[in-house]
Design a protein around this motif. Structure first.
Motif, short mmCIF file in Angstrom:
data_model
loop_
_atom_site.label_atom_id
_atom_site.label_comp_id
_atom_site.label_asym_id
_atom_site.label_seq_id
_atom_site.Cartn_x
_atom_site.Cartn_y
_atom_site.Cartn_z
N ASP A 1 36.25 32.64 41.92
CA ASP A 1 37.31 33.20 41.69
C ASP A 1 36.68 35.05 40.68
OD1 ASP A 1 38.76 31.22 41.85
OD2 ASP A 1 39.73 31.33 39.37
N GLU A 2 36.92 35.57 41.12
CA GLU A 2 36.17 37.18 40.77
C GLU A 2 36.20 37.43 38.92
OE1 GLU A 2 34.57 39.68 42.88
OE2 GLU A 2 36.36 39.25 44.47
N LEU B 1 40.10 36.41 37.83
CA LEU B 1 40.90 35.71 39.18
C LEU B 1 40.60 35.25 39.77
CD1 LEU B 1 43.29 38.55 37.75
CD2 LEU B 1 43.24 36.67 36.31
N ASP B 2 42.50 34.14 40.54
CA ASP B 2 41.71 33.62 41.67
C ASP B 2 42.38 34.80 42.59
OD1 ASP B 2 40.66 33.24 44.44
OD2 ASP B 2 43.12 31.37 43.91
N LYS B 3 41.88 36.29 43.08
CA LYS B 3 41.97 37.51 43.54
C LYS B 3 41.11 38.33 44.02
CE LYS B 3 46.69 38.34 41.44
NZ LYS B 3 47.94 38.75 40.06
N THR B 4 41.08 38.70 45.14
CA THR B 4 39.89 39.84 45.48
C THR B 4 39.94 41.19 45.16
OG1 THR B 4 38.48 40.35 47.61
CG2 THR B 4 40.90 39.99 47.68
N ASP C 1 41.05 44.15 47.62
CA ASP C 1 42.32 44.58 47.92
C ASP C 1 42.64 45.29 46.70
OD1 ASP C 1 45.51 44.96 47.68
OD2 ASP C 1 45.88 42.85 48.10
N ASN D 1 45.08 44.48 43.56
CA ASN D 1 45.44 43.38 42.55
C ASN D 1 44.11 44.21 41.35
OD1 ASN D 1 45.69 41.99 44.19
ND2 ASN D 1 44.46 41.56 45.31
N GLU E 1 45.58 44.56 37.96
CA GLU E 1 45.72 43.30 36.85
C GLU E 1 44.24 43.14 36.19
OE1 GLU E 1 48.37 40.77 37.26
OE2 GLU E 1 49.25 43.37 37.85
#
Length: 361
Positions: free
Chosen positions: A135-136, A163-166, A169, A172, A175
């Protein structure tokens, strides 16, 4: 971190089996752990906004670890099962430089960028190719300047969000900063700081990796205006925009770093000045001498400026005269260039922060 999460989950399961209650509380000195929904209301001395934490980290089962080191520093970690994790630190900057913890500037492999949107802060992440499948993990730190009526000079709020977000993007990125801004707002009110808060963070730049460079002549951010010279042709920089710590890296055409320039404001400058005061060398930076200096060992050049939030510190560090940079022994021309580069860097940064013109001697 993975092992720590496993331990916390195991403790939660054992507690649920041992007692027929929804949550548990373990107290070990200054550490406390909870595992129920109400934990979010008590975490970090009640400085978290439950709705914001939930919206960022997810709706799963929550685990909280709270730590209080003293009256000036409080921290906690929130982990949501099948969701994200946030580690939060709130620090009274009145006592900066007297604590083991240092203010966040970012990892050495990437330059943190300004948070912007009226906030004084940094947004940073450590690019690690060996963690590509994880995760990031991103850090947002905000500095609040309290009013004169407050007992605190200011507050520092630092949140490391996983978080499991890149980050690639743009949608994101905000957040990763939301828990920091909501915590800063609650901390300012709870501590009667009365700080001027920023606006909602709707967009953020990516942290700048060390391999993101441009010709020095085209620099428009923290390296803007610095002239090229022998062995100095490449810049790695960030935009300017209210960051308490700014960096500009200069390199040769072979991408070997020659110089690193840094600007520190508010508690960041205070921390650096206190650190230099403790070093057993002469002519190191101090807040009472607003002039350009070079330390006796040639390790750095520096100057200061007067700002609304205290004295700012500007430094230039040569990458070194050893190893890969041995081909660049520093003679009189190099020292003259270092003075000119620092002068340009300091003047432009100070002007952007509403400070006086840095003096040179």
């Amino acid at each position: 971190m993975a092992m720590r999460r496993i331990v916390l989950r195991t403790l939660a399961a054992l507690a649920a089996t041992a007692v027929a209650v929804a949550g548990y509380l373990l107290v070990h000195g200054d550490f406390q752990r909870w595992s129920d929904e109400s934990a979010l209301d008590s975490a970090c001395d009640g400085l978290l906004d439950r709705n914001t934490v939930r919206s960022v980290l997810g709706p799963g089962a929550v685990e909280v670890e709270h730590e209080r080191r003293d009256a000036d520093l409080v921290g906690c970690e929130v982990h949501v099962h099948d969701g994200g994790t946030a580690e939060i630190r709130v620090f009274d900057t009145t006592h900066v430089g007297q604590s083991f913890d240092s203010l966040y500037t970012g990892p050495p492999s990437a330059l943190s960028v300004p948070v912007g949107h009226g906030w004084t802060g940094l947004f940073g992440a450590d690019p690690d190719p060996f963690r590509a499948d994880e995760d990031e993990k991103v850090t947002t730190t905000l500095v609040l300047e309290c009013t004169k009526a407050s007992s605190a000079t200011g507050l520092s709020v630092t949140v490391e969000t996983t978080l499991d977000k890149t980050l690639d993007d743009p949608a994101n990125r905000p957040e990763f900063a939301r828990i920091a801004t909501s915590t800063a707002a609650k901390a300012s009110k709870s501590r009667q700081c009365g700080a001027k808060l920023g606006k909602p963070v709707l967009s953020l730049d990516l942290p700048v990796n060390e391999d993101e460079y441009k010709p020095l002549a085209t620099a428009e951010g923290t390296c803007s205006g610095i002239p090229a010279a022998r062995g100095v042709a490449i810049a790695t920089e960030t935009a300017r925009g209210g960051a308490p710590h700014e960096t500009c890296r200069l390199a040769d055409t072979g991408l070997r770093t020659r110089y690193e320039l840094a600007a520190d404001y508010g508690p960041y400058a205070q921390e650096q000045l206190l650190r230099y005061e403790k070093e057993p060398v002469d002519d190191t930076p101090n807040a009472d001498t607003p002039a350009h200096h070079r330390d006796p060992d040639g390790r750095m050049s520096w100057t200061t400026a007067k700002c609304p939030d205290g004295r700012a510190l500007f430094t230039l560090h040569p990458a070194g005269d050893r190893g890969e940079n041995r081909k660049y022994p520093r003679g009189k021309e190099d020292l003259a260039y270092e003075r000119a580069a620092l002068k340009t860097f300091a003047e432009r940064s100070a002007r952007a922060h509403g400070c006086s013109t840095p003096l040179t001697s």
